[in-house]
Design a protein around this motif. Structure first.
Motif, short mmCIF file in Angstrom:
data_model
loop_
_atom_site.label_atom_id
_atom_site.label_comp_id
_atom_site.label_asym_id
_atom_site.label_seq_id
_atom_site.Cartn_x
_atom_site.Cartn_y
_atom_site.Cartn_z
N ASN A 110 9.41 3.77 0.93
CA ASN A 110 8.96 2.69 0.04
C ASN A 110 7.64 2.10 0.53
N GLU A 111 7.51 1.94 1.84
CA GLU A 111 6.27 1.39 2.40
C GLU A 111 5.10 2.34 2.21
N VAL A 112 5.34 3.63 2.39
CA VAL A 112 4.27 4.62 2.18
C VAL A 112 3.85 4.62 0.71
N SER A 113 4.82 4.53 -0.20
CA SER A 113 4.50 4.50 -1.63
C SER A 113 3.67 3.27 -1.98
N TYR A 114 4.00 2.13 -1.37
CA TYR A 114 3.24 0.90 -1.64
C TYR A 114 1.78 1.07 -1.21
N LEU A 115 1.57 1.65 -0.02
CA LEU A 115 0.20 1.86 0.45
C LEU A 115 -0.55 2.81 -0.47
N LEU A 116 0.13 3.85 -0.93
CA LEU A 116 -0.51 4.81 -1.83
C LEU A 116 -0.99 4.15 -3.11
N GLN A 117 -0.22 3.21 -3.62
CA GLN A 117 -0.55 2.58 -4.89
C GLN A 117 -1.47 1.37 -4.75
N ASN A 118 -1.50 0.75 -3.57
CA ASN A 118 -2.22 -0.52 -3.45
C ASN A 118 -3.27 -0.55 -2.35
N ASP A 119 -3.25 0.39 -1.43
CA ASP A 119 -4.19 0.32 -0.29
C ASP A 119 -4.55 1.73 0.14
N ASN A 120 -5.53 2.33 -0.54
CA ASN A 120 -5.92 3.71 -0.24
C ASN A 120 -6.42 3.86 1.19
N GLU A 121 -7.15 2.86 1.66
CA GLU A 121 -7.67 2.93 3.03
C GLU A 121 -6.54 2.91 4.05
N GLY A 122 -5.57 1.99 3.83
CA GLY A 122 -4.42 1.92 4.73
C GLY A 122 -3.57 3.18 4.66
N TYR A 123 -3.48 3.77 3.47
CA TYR A 123 -2.71 5.01 3.30
C TYR A 123 -3.35 6.15 4.10
N GLY A 124 -4.67 6.27 4.00
CA GLY A 124 -5.35 7.33 4.75
C GLY A 124 -5.27 7.12 6.24
N ARG A 125 -5.36 5.84 6.66
CA ARG A 125 -5.31 5.54 8.09
C ARG A 125 -3.94 5.90 8.68
N LEU A 126 -2.91 5.80 7.86
CA LEU A 126 -1.55 6.13 8.31
C LEU A 126 -1.46 7.58 8.81
N PHE A 127 -2.12 8.49 8.13
CA PHE A 127 -2.08 9.90 8.52
C PHE A 127 -3.04 10.20 9.67
N ASP A 128 -4.17 9.47 9.68
CA ASP A 128 -5.12 9.68 10.78
C ASP A 128 -4.52 9.28 12.12
#
Length: 595
Positions: free
Chosen positions: A525-543
């Motif tokens: 659920n948290e990953v989905s939220y980042l994907l929809q609302n925070d592209n930068e935070g989503y990308g940083r998660l994988f980096d």
């Protein structure tokens, strides 16, 4: 070999007298059919002069029957027992409840009935001294008066420390009783009902011969929760005794207690050395591998790996659960994963190289991997003062920490056999077999060098036992082709792909939901939220997880015998002490140089 029985001891016991540690012979046993949850057995016992046909074996001793230690003609010493009077319309009958025994000789060694015992026929039990039902009281227990809990009702006629009975002898047919028990576990207060307007808490109580769960609801919950403390001993009386719900209560007892308005609880003030403690029946981890799922297990081991606290969202209710995992090892050169939930996960302190004892954990199996899950009634102890713990510490500190182990929680059937040896990607490649019905499991120390951030989150079927990806049918509904149903809702799940590397090469891997959440440190659920609302935070998660080192447990299998798929079963942060021990051991083996 001659065997000496305690001639005449049954007559003394049946007349209400005291006889310490009588030696008797078993002349027969019969399973009591009315007990369908935990099997109970009635024994016919002889002291050489008399025999008595109403001796009940406490359920915690059933394993001695199953193993053959206790059998026809066995000679045993009874260390602890209780006499109880059963009342009926015709006459009263006194029975002996056997709580603890030592096997002196197995039945096949004796091979015959000793002496010529006669049936004991005494006065009716109602004419026996008023000491029954009773267990011989220690001097400490007769010299002090129980202390009532503050703010609770106390009737001295309801509790008499001289006339306590063991937990093992509790039944719904007893109208007046008192137990002396230690609180070995106390849960947090929980709520129930649609409006969460109901509340309750649970206890686990034990004495020298048994264990039982107790629950307090609503007003009783308020009255007793703050007054009862873990590891203290109490006299308890006037609870409702009911059949245990074995779906939720896995203790070795047919019954459980429910506190009521007239329940009486008083703290015991005896010398600590005389008070009951937790009784364990430990299995080695290697023996656990041969047990069937849903077995209730006692185990002791050294904590080799301890994970961080994780959060999981239940599929049915959406509630968040706290979870931790630890890996235990023991002298059988085996390892097993233990899962802790809720309050245990949050508050029980887990550190590596600590000895952990568990009583009443549930054995579960998934994809051929066996692990233990702590229940609400599971008892956990850290560094217990037990002989088994001292022996385990000696083994671990003198070579056990660096020994090769068979991990029964990482699968089986592969060439690695679930072993905890670490192999390289090149070694894994040479071990693979192109067989569609066989999976290869192995452990590997590797670095994540790349993760795919596209299509990681997907909408899955909301049913608890189905994780199939849903198809959007453009009318506000989602179709699950596996279930053949349409749903207005869904749950998020993760499917993480990437590449790992070690000094011998690179390899593509796939991590499914739970492992992917562990690697990313976020729920689906948290990953989905980042994907929809925070592209930068989503990308940083994988980096952030790239170029991190993990100890992977991997499973290789071929799809249609052509395409290799490697699935991450678990990924643990590197334990550097363990890694250094393995490197030193490898250097010694290769160079014959002592490091």
């Amino acid at each position: 070999m001659p065997y000496t029985l305690s001639n005449g001891s049954l007559e003394i016991i049946m007349k209400g007298g005291v006889y310490e540690n009588p030696v008797i012979q078993v002349l027969g046993f019969l399973k009591l059919e009315e007990y369908s949850i935990n099997e109970k057995y009635r024994l016919q016992i002889s002291d050489g002069k008399y025999y008595h046909g109403y001796a009940i074996l406490a359920t915690q001793l059933n394993h001695k029957l199953y193993s053959g230690e206790l059998s026809l003609f066995s000679v045993v010493q009874i260390n602890k027992f209780e006499t109880v009077v059963l009342h009926n319309n015709e006459n009263d009958r006194k029975i002996i409840i056997i709580l603890d025994i030592n096997i002196i000789a197995r039945g096949k060694e004796v091979g015959r009935k000793l002496g010529n015992p006669q049936l004991w026929i005494g006065a009716s039990a109602s004419a026996a001294p008023a000491q029954t039902p009773t267990l011989k009281a220690s001097p400490a227990s007769t010299s002090r008066t129980p202390t009532p809990l503050a703010g609770t009702s106390f009737n001295t006629s309801a509790i008499d420390s001289k006339f306590t009975i063991p937990i093992a002898s509790l039944t719904p047919y007893k109208s007046k009783w008192c137990i002396k028990a230690r609180v070995v576990k106390k849960d947090e207060v929980k709520t129930y009902g649609k409006l969460n307007n109901g509340k309750y808490f649970k206890l686990v109580l034990c004495d020298d011969g048994g264990e039982i769960a107790a629950t307090a609801f609503n007003d009783d919950c308020d009255k007793f929760y703050s007054k009862i403390e873990v590891d203290r001993v109490y006299y308890i009386s006037s609870c409702k005794i009911k059949l245990a719900n074995k779906q939720f209560n896995k203790l070795n007892n047919d019954y459980e207690l429910v506190f009521q308005t007239d329940t009486v609880i008083a703290e015991c003030c005896d010398n600590v050395s005389t008070l009951p403690t937790v009784k364990y029946d430990f299995l080695s981890i290697s023996d656990i591998a041969n047990k069937s799922p849903d077995a209730i297990i006692d185990v002791i081991g050294v904590c080799k790996i301890a994970s961080d606290l994780q959060e999981r969202t239940t599929k049915s209710t959406g509630k968040i659960l706290k979870k931790r995992e630890m890996t235990l090892v023991d002298q059988s050169h085996s390892a097993i994963t233990v899962q802790l939930w809720g309050n245990d996960a949050e508050k029980f302190v887990i550190t590596t190289n600590t000895i952990i004892a568990l009583k009443g954990a549930l054995l579960i199996e998934f994809n051929g991997c066996k692990s233990l899950s702590c229940l609400s009634t599971t008892i956990l102890q850290s560094n217990p003062d037990l002989p088994d713990a001292h022996r385990l510490r000696g083994w671990y500190d003198h070579g056990g920490a660096s020994a090769d182990l068979v991990n029964i929680s990482t699968g089986g059937g592969g060439s690695a056999g679930g072993r905890t040896e670490w192999i390289t990607l090149k070694e894994a490649q040479t071990r693979r077999t192109r067989c569609a019905d066989k999976s290869e499991y192995y452990n590997l120390l590797g670095v994540i060098i790349y993760t795919l951030s596209d299509n990681v989150v997907y909408k899955a079927c909301p049913q608890e036992n189905c994780n199939k990806k849903l198809e959007n049918i453009e009318n506000g509904m989602f179709l699950c082709k596996k279930c053949g149903k349409e749903y207005p809702n869904f749950k998020y799940r993760l499917l993480l792909g990437g590449t790992i590397s070690d000094p011998t090469g690179d390899h593509k891997i796939t991590a499914f939901n739970e492992v992917a959440e562990s690697l990313l440190g976020k729920s689906a659920n948290e990953v989905s939220y980042l994907l929809q609302n925070d592209n930068e935070g989503y990308g940083r998660l994988f980096d952030e997880i790239n170029f991190k080192t993990f100890l992977f447990n991997l499973r290789d299998n071929y799809d249609n015998q052509t395409r290799l798929q490697t699935v991450v079963m678990s990924a643990q942060p590197l334990n550097y002490k363990d890694a250094n021990s393995r490197l030193i051991k490898s250097i010694r083996a290769l160079s014959e140089i002592q490091v």
